[in-house]
Design a protein around this motif. Structure first.
Motif, PDB file in Angstrom:
ATOM      1  N   LEU A 119       1.268  -3.373  -3.952  1.00  0.00           N
ATOM      2  CA  LEU A 119       0.802  -4.352  -4.940  1.00  0.00           C
ATOM      3  C   LEU A 119      -0.305  -3.784  -5.818  1.00  0.00           C
ATOM      4  CD1 LEU A 119       0.956  -7.372  -5.897  1.00  0.00           C
ATOM      5  CD2 LEU A 119      -0.879  -7.832  -4.254  1.00  0.00           C
ATOM      6  N   GLU A 120      -1.232  -3.033  -5.220  1.00  0.00           N
ATOM      7  CA  GLU A 120      -2.385  -2.541  -5.967  1.00  0.00           C
ATOM      8  C   GLU A 120      -1.991  -1.559  -7.074  1.00  0.00           C
ATOM      9  OE1 GLU A 120      -5.697  -3.403  -5.931  1.00  0.00           O
ATOM     10  OE2 GLU A 120      -4.811  -5.074  -4.822  1.00  0.00           O
ATOM     11  N   THR A 121      -0.888  -0.843  -6.896  1.00  0.00           N
ATOM     12  CA  THR A 121      -0.492   0.150  -7.899  1.00  0.00           C
ATOM     13  C   THR A 121       0.156  -0.483  -9.125  1.00  0.00           C
ATOM     14  OG1 THR A 121       1.623   0.528  -6.766  1.00  0.00           O
ATOM     15  CG2 THR A 121      -0.206   1.971  -6.186  1.00  0.00           C
ATOM     16  N   ALA A 123      -1.605  -2.342 -10.982  1.00  0.00           N
ATOM     17  CA  ALA A 123      -2.748  -2.361 -11.905  1.00  0.00           C
ATOM     18  C   ALA A 123      -2.586  -1.279 -12.961  1.00  0.00           C
ATOM     19  CB  ALA A 123      -4.051  -2.161 -11.141  1.00  0.00           C
ATOM     20  N   ALA A 128       3.547  -6.062 -15.442  1.00  0.00           N
ATOM     21  CA  ALA A 128       3.762  -5.899 -14.008  1.00  0.00           C
ATOM     22  C   ALA A 128       4.666  -7.030 -13.536  1.00  0.00           C
ATOM     23  CB  ALA A 128       2.435  -5.931 -13.259  1.00  0.00           C
ATOM     24  N   TYR A 141       3.051 -13.188  -1.070  1.00  0.00           N
ATOM     25  CA  TYR A 141       1.676 -12.892  -1.462  1.00  0.00           C
ATOM     26  C   TYR A 141       0.959 -14.204  -1.740  1.00  0.00           C
ATOM     27  CZ  TYR A 141       3.402  -8.150  -1.998  1.00  0.00           C
ATOM     28  OH  TYR A 141       3.981  -6.922  -1.755  1.00  0.00           O
ATOM     29  N   GLN A 145      -4.292 -13.403  -4.170  1.00  0.00           N
ATOM     30  CA  GLN A 145      -4.032 -11.972  -4.353  1.00  0.00           C
ATOM     31  C   GLN A 145      -3.500 -11.683  -5.754  1.00  0.00           C
ATOM     32  OE1 GLN A 145      -1.548 -11.779  -0.507  1.00  0.00           O
ATOM     33  NE2 GLN A 145      -2.281  -9.686  -0.745  1.00  0.00           N
ATOM     34  N   LEU A 146      -2.618 -12.535  -6.231  1.00  0.00           N
ATOM     35  CA  LEU A 146      -1.996 -12.305  -7.529  1.00  0.00           C
ATOM     36  C   LEU A 146      -2.970 -12.617  -8.664  1.00  0.00           C
ATOM     37  CD1 LEU A 146       1.554 -13.727  -6.804  1.00  0.00           C
ATOM     38  CD2 LEU A 146       0.617 -11.449  -6.376  1.00  0.00           C
ATOM     39  N   LEU A 149      -5.130  -9.732  -9.316  1.00  0.00           N
ATOM     40  CA  LEU A 149      -4.459  -8.651 -10.035  1.00  0.00           C
ATOM     41  C   LEU A 149      -4.360  -8.929 -11.532  1.00  0.00           C
ATOM     42  CD1 LEU A 149      -2.744  -6.007  -9.897  1.00  0.00           C
ATOM     43  CD2 LEU A 149      -0.747  -7.471  -9.482  1.00  0.00           C
ATOM     44  N   ARG A 152      -6.102  -7.071 -14.409  1.00  0.00           N
ATOM     45  CA  ARG A 152      -5.917  -5.617 -14.430  1.00  0.00           C
ATOM     46  C   ARG A 152      -4.554  -5.192 -14.982  1.00  0.00           C
ATOM     47  NH1 ARG A 152      -6.890  -3.611  -8.675  1.00  0.00           N
ATOM     48  NH2 ARG A 152      -6.181  -5.663  -8.015  1.00  0.00           N
ATOM     49  N   VAL A 153      -3.824  -6.135 -15.546  1.00  0.00           N
ATOM     50  CA  VAL A 153      -2.530  -5.820 -16.158  1.00  0.00           C
ATOM     51  C   VAL A 153      -2.453  -6.510 -17.521  1.00  0.00           C
ATOM     52  CG1 VAL A 153      -1.367  -5.571 -13.928  1.00  0.00           C
ATOM     53  CG2 VAL A 153      -1.384  -7.797 -15.061  1.00  0.00           C
ATOM     54  N   LEU A 156       1.396 -10.303 -16.244  1.00  0.00           N
ATOM     55  CA  LEU A 156       1.877 -10.370 -14.874  1.00  0.00           C
ATOM     56  C   LEU A 156       3.034 -11.363 -14.826  1.00  0.00           C
ATOM     57  CD1 LEU A 156       1.617  -9.649 -11.853  1.00  0.00           C
ATOM     58  CD2 LEU A 156       0.026 -11.583 -11.640  1.00  0.00           C
TER      59      LEU A 156
END
Length: 321
Positions: A119-121, A123, A128, A141, A145-146, A149, A152-153, A156
């Motif tokens: 999941l972290e990758t 970003a 995404a 998830y 958590q989402l 994220l 950072r995208v 999403l």
């Protein structure tokens, strides 16, 4: 074209019979569909009205617990086809393994596509993509958590096609935030995949852009009428969620004597490690029960849930060989 469940033509070619002879468990479609009832003749003879589509949108917003802009589409697949057009070509990162159309549509549109299992990758991606719960392994998830994220995208995209029976998992109450797009499937949970109805929820800007791609009549008159009824029938939805959850555990218990291990799943489908999925699929297919295999995991077999006691009995006999 990527391979999908529901490919009963393949089963007929290999193992014979007629479609009426088969139980198709290769998809995650509810086999106890919502009862449609009588439809007004205008569903078939008149173009869908703007007011009717707006009523459908309101029904979906109420069912999904959101006030964010929403667009009805010709199945969730239609929205997937348009995603690469929402931004200039760039980096698309897809949490995999998942529904295989995402990588296909972004690649075909000239995007740089990376599939990752972490999941972290995601970003740093311009777009995404992930499914929650995921298909085919049912991985989940938490909304927090989402949301962490999201900044950072660029965008999403969260595919919630199998979230109806797990409502606490959905991000729809948080929809409308910049960069967040949520896809919902109507046909899977309501068992009416042939109606071709889905929804995408997001910001006013993104929904307006998608609406321009969809054109003036994005769904049929029948989809407007049936979708509005079904989405507002929360008693049916609650009872169906309870039944599906119970039956998914019943399926787990039924395959246990074979030594198959549960990889994961949702209340609409289960994924098992069989050791040899092709052999397991053939065993079921000789009893005219169709399942789903995956070329990237030779042991994985996915099964949907039987729809009635006759189908449960046939599945038991097929598993017994």
């Amino acid at each position: 074209m990527p391979e999908h469940g529901g490919n009963l033509d393949v089963a007929l070619q290999r193992f014979g019979g007629d479609t009426r002879d088969w139980i198709d468990l290769s998809t995650g479609i509810n086999r106890q569909p919502y009862r449609v009832g009588e439809l007004p003749p205008a569903c078939w003879s008149a173009l869908p009205s703007r007011s009717g589509i707006q009523s459908l949108h309101r029904a979906a917003q109420q069912a999904y617990g959101t006030g964010a802009p929403i667009l009805a589409t010709n199945g969730a697949q239609a929205a997937i086809q348009w995603l690469p057009l929402l931004a200039p070509r760039g980096r698309a990162r897809i949490l995999s393994p998942t529904y295989n159309e995402y990588a296909a549509v972004f690649s075909a549109s000239g995007w740089e596509v990376t599939e990752t299992s972490d999941l972290e990758t995601l970003a740093g991606a311009d777009i995404a993509v992930l499914a929650n719960p995921n298909n085919p392994d049912g991985k989940r998830y938490e909304p927090s958590q989402l949301l962490a994220l999201l900044p950072r995208v660029g965008r999403l995209v969260v595919d919630e096609s199998f979230a109806d029976a797990i409502p606490g998992l959905s991000l729809t109450p948080k929809a409308g935030q910049p960069g967040l797009l949520i896809l919902r499937s109507f046909g899977k949970f309501f068992g009416l995949a042939g109606l071709r109805l889905g929804f995408v929820i997001g910001t006013e800007t993104d929904i307006a852009a998608l609406a321009s791609l969809a054109g003036p009549w994005p769904v049929s008159g029948a989809a407007v009428e049936i979708g509005s009824r079904a989405l507002l029938d929360r008693g049916w939805a609650q009872a169906t969620s309870v039944r599906l959850t119970r039956d998914s555990l019943r399926l787990d218990a039924k395959v246990m004597p074979l030594g198959w291990a549960l990889v994961g799943g949702t209340p609409l489908f289960r994924l098992y490690q069989t050791g040899d999925a092709n052999r397991a699929q053939e065993r079921l297919a000789r009893a005219h029960t169709w399942s789903r295999t995956f070329p990237y995991q030779k042991g994985w077999l996915r099964l949907g849930l039987p729809g009635n006691e006759t189908e449960w009995a046939r599945l038991s006999a097929a598993l017994a060989g």
